[in-house]
Design an enzyme around this catalytic site. Structure first.
Site: not given
Ligand code: NAP
Length: 498
Positions: A302, A268, A251, A246-247, A193
């Site tokens: 990240c 992550e 998470g 993701g965030s 996804k």
């Molecule tokens: P996000 O808003 O948390 O979204 C990540 C993914 O989760 C997207 O595919 C999102 O879909 C999906 N999602 C949202 N709500 C959900 C739910 N209730 N159930 C299941 N899936 C859901 O994060 P982002 O803004 O895309 O990415 C940026 C974040 O990722 C930053 O915080 C960054 O630090 C983190 N990140 C961490 C790493 C690591 O290795 N630690 C690596 C890369 C990025 P939608 O897009 O449709 O909302």
């Protein structure tokens, strides 16, 4: 080397590069691409211009249901394939991916905004990740257990089963591959996804899996929104594991879903990563490292350098040199291949600008940037920005900005530096710049982070484990740790004598 192929979905994706805005299917059945069950779509835009570049299937619960059914049906044949053959098939997939990497890189740039050469680098990483993990397929050895002469006891590593991979938009295909490649090598089926802002290369990857001959249903992709497609997948009782990148906020929700359904989960998450630079550091090297660590991918990493923590003796001189160097960072649409491109979306642009505004209101001293670069009126651009004298308790010092913004702090003693490093609940990455090896090693043990990088940044690779502590996540990816996320130990005990 494979050649590029033409399929209806790949051809549609290619039209995006010539200015069309096609309507794309999701991919979750043996037949390949289909529209979402409800017939709905959502729009995807080029962050460099705001132009509509595609309409994608808006998957919901019914689509998640079909993806899980496909992945479940495909599991026995994939799981039971001779491991060496499975590895070879993934090697073949890597070849197919490599042959299409120009298309993939261009799509990534158009969809997400990163400079083309960075997208090309990402694609090399994806191909390398597939090859690395393909090599694991026939090396997953279990253990034998010495229970004495009356028994034979051993434990096999069996594939987890149907796995769901929810990915962010900053390294769209890179993050999908980081978890999908080991899952596939271990014998799991994979449901992807992608983030709604940048789904194109993940869709293309699912199609390339079919091209490479992976059995139908082994890799499926459901496009759509997190709260709809994502939540339906992570809440589905038929899945066997979740990997989420993701965030922190999302998470937590996914961790709750995994807890409710008692599924293993890898999380992550984000970071607000400090780099501690001491008076004895190699300043030229440190400036170079901070520049790259903070502005790579427009700060949407990240593990970006976010908090630059400087010992008093070098504080002013370091910032002068950093500002000079940052003035040379070029910003342009991704296809023009400058050093950085735009942020991914209007929402991300608004978030980064609100962090910048709050830093100003909190009395931080703006040394560079702080807004849109001159001449880039369209798209979601923010100039490289540097703040000094930042209040450690302010929002810009505490919350993940995820943009090209550096905050700088001063310290006198090692204890103060450590306290600044550990003051937040994030714990992804931290850095130490010093020539004193004792101090570097001492701090590497005291800093609370999943990785500590000494005299460098972005140190690691396919083989090195990565992941966060505290709010930055649970579990590790890459290397052997990464493949172990997708197997479970099954103990088999045999009584051979009474
Ligand atoms: P996000 O808003 O948390 O979204 C990540 C993914 O989760 C997207 O595919 C999102 O879909 C999906 N999602 C949202 N709500 C959900 C739910 N209730 N159930 C299941 N899936 C859901 O994060 P982002 O803004 O895309 O990415 C940026 C974040 O990722 C930053 O915080 C960054 O630090 C983190 N990140 C961490 C790493 C690591 O290795 N630690 C690596 C890369 C990025 P939608 O897009 O449709 O909302």
């Amino acid at each position: 080397m494979s050649h590029t192929v033409s399929t209806p979905i790949l051809d549609l994706l290619a039209t995006i590069l010539s200015g069309d805005a096609p309507t794309l299917p999701s991919i979750y059945t043996a037949a390949g691409g289909t529209p979402a069950a409800g017939g709905e779509t959502f729009d995807s835009h080029d962050p460099s211009t705001g132009r509509l570049i595609a309409r994608l299937a808006r998957g919901r619960a019914e689509d998640a249901e079909r993806a899980v059914a496909s992945a479940t049906a495909a599991l026995p044949s994939w799981r039971d394939m001779v491991p060496q053959d499975r590895g070879q098939m993934l090697m073949r997939l890597a070849e197919v991916l490599e042959a299409h990497s120009d298309l993939l890189a261009r799509l990534e740039t158009m969809d997400m905004g990163k400079p083309l050469s960075a997208a090309r680098g990402d694609m090399r990483g994806c191909v390398g990740g597939l090859r690395y993990n393909a090599g694991w397929a026939d090396k997953l050895q279990g253990i034998t257990v010495p229970l004495g002469p009356d028994f034979v006891d051993y434990a096999e590593l069996e594939p987890l089963g149907v796995t769901v991979h929810i990915t962010p938009w900053n390294y769209p295909l890179g993050m999908a591959m980081r978890s999908a490649a080991p899952a596939l090598a271990a014998g799991c089926t994979v449901i992807l996804k992608p983030a709604e802002q940048s789904s194109l290369t993940t869709l293309a990857f699912a199609e390339l899996c079919r091209v490479a001959g992976l059995p139908a249903g082994v890799v499926t992709c459901v496009t759509g929104f997190g709260a709809e497609a994502g939540a339906a997948l992570t809440d589905h009782p038929g899945i066997d594991g979740i990997t989420f990148t993701g965030s922190v906020a999302t998470g937590r929700r996914i961790g709750e879903a995994a807890g409710r359904n008692l599924k293993p989960v890898v999380l992550e998450l984000g970071g607000k990563n400090p780099i501690l630079i001491f008076d004895d550091a190699d300043i030229d090297a440190a400036v170079e490292v901070v520049l790259d660590g903070a502005f790579d991918n427009c700060g949407q990493v990240c593990s970006s350098v976010s908090r630059v923590v400087l010992q008093r003796g070098i504080h002013d001189a370091f910032l002068d040199r950093l500002v000079d160097a940052a003035k040379g960072v070029t910003v342009a649409p991704g296809m023009e291949d400058a050093m950085i491109g735009p942020l991914v979306s209007a929402e991300q642009h608004a978030k980064v600008m609100s962090h910048i505004e709050s830093a100003r209101t909190n009395g931080a001293r703006l040394l560079l940037g702080g807004g849109r670069p001159a001449g880039l009126e369209d798209g979601w651009f923010v100039a490289p920005t540097i703040f000094a004298d930042v209040d450690p308790a302010s929002a810009i010092a505490s919350e993940e900005t995820f943009g090209p913004v550096i905050t700088a702090f001063a310290f006198d003693t090692e204890e103060e530096a450590l306290a600044l490093a550990n003051r937040l609940t994030y714990g992804l990455v931290a850095g130490v710049f010093t020539k004193d090896i004792d101090r570097a090693l001492r701090l590497s043990r005291s800093i609370r982070a999943g990785s500590v990088w000494i005299n460098g940044w972005f140190i690691g690779g396919l083989q090195a484990p990565t992941g966060g502590t505290r709010d930055s996540g649970v579990g590790r990816e890459r290397g052997e740790a990464g493949i172990m996320n997708y197997v479970a130990l099954k103990n088999i005990g045999i009584r051979i004598r009474r």
